[in-house]
Design an enzyme around this catalytic site. Structure first.
Site: not given
Length: 212
Positions: A120, A138
């Site tokens: 991420k 997220d």
């Protein structure tokens, strides 16, 4: 959800905010990288307060490495997990100095080899600093993708792959930011603000709320 609906969703998000960006404060790829490492399980507001104190003093790999773990910890101790984050940032600085001529690499493999940088974080840096069409999923993006029906998936990697496949190409570069902001301020976790939502009529969420 069909392609026409998805196109209209992103057309509206674009019309509402043509130039979306991260809410983390930064002026260089390195400052962004440090801020994203610090942002794990912390708010952007909290990270910005810490980096507002840190960056005027040290905002290069050499300068932050010179602080050491204890010195860096003093600047970021208001952030959760600051001790482990300080160790990760210092080690990241060492690797950038020794292996990358103090520059943030612009490829996933090298980024994910840095301490505290997962998929991420790498996606955020690649998209925001280097303008590559990546998707950093997220909790906000995961929720919005599943709730609306844009790109439902059982885990973040599945959602990421579906978004890369389904988001219309012309909107792909900024889609990550639009979805985060939508999840942060409109399609919130406990009670989505459907009455204030610009894509409510396109969303396939069954339990819509009646007020904003």
């Amino acid at each position: 959800m069909n392609a026409a609906k998805r196109y209209e969703i992103f057309r509206r998000l674009h019309a509402d905010d043509p130039n979306p960006t991260t809410e983390l404060a930064y002026s260089t790829p390195f400052e962004l990288l440090v801020a994203v490492i610090l942002s794990a399980q912390a708010t952007d507001v909290g990270v910005n307060k810490a980096t507002a104190r840190l960056y005027p003093v040290a905002n290069t790999p050499e300068a932050i490495y010179a602080l050491g773990v204890e010195g860096l910890s003093e600047y970021i101790k208001t952030i959760g997990l600051y001790n482990s984050k300080a160790r990760n940032v210092i080690e990241t600085c060492r690797i950038l100095i020794e292996r990358h001529e103090s520059q943030v690499p612009d490829n996933r493999e090298a980024l994910e080899a840095l301490p505290g940088v997962g998929r991420k974080t790498a996606n955020v840096v690649l998209n925001t600093a280097f303008r590559q069409p990546t998707m950093a999923v997220d909790t906000h993006i995961f929720r919005v993708s599943n709730r609306t029906g844009i790109a439902p998936g059982k885990n973040v990697l599945e959602v990421e792959k579906k978004l890369l496949k389904f988001v219309p190409k012309e909107f792909l570069l900024d889609a990550h930011h639009w979805l985060i902001l939508h999840g942060r301020y409109v399609c919130v976790a406990r009670k989505p603000r459907c009455g204030a939502c610009k894509i409510e009529d396109l969303c396939e969420y069954k339990a819509k709320t009646s007020d904003d």
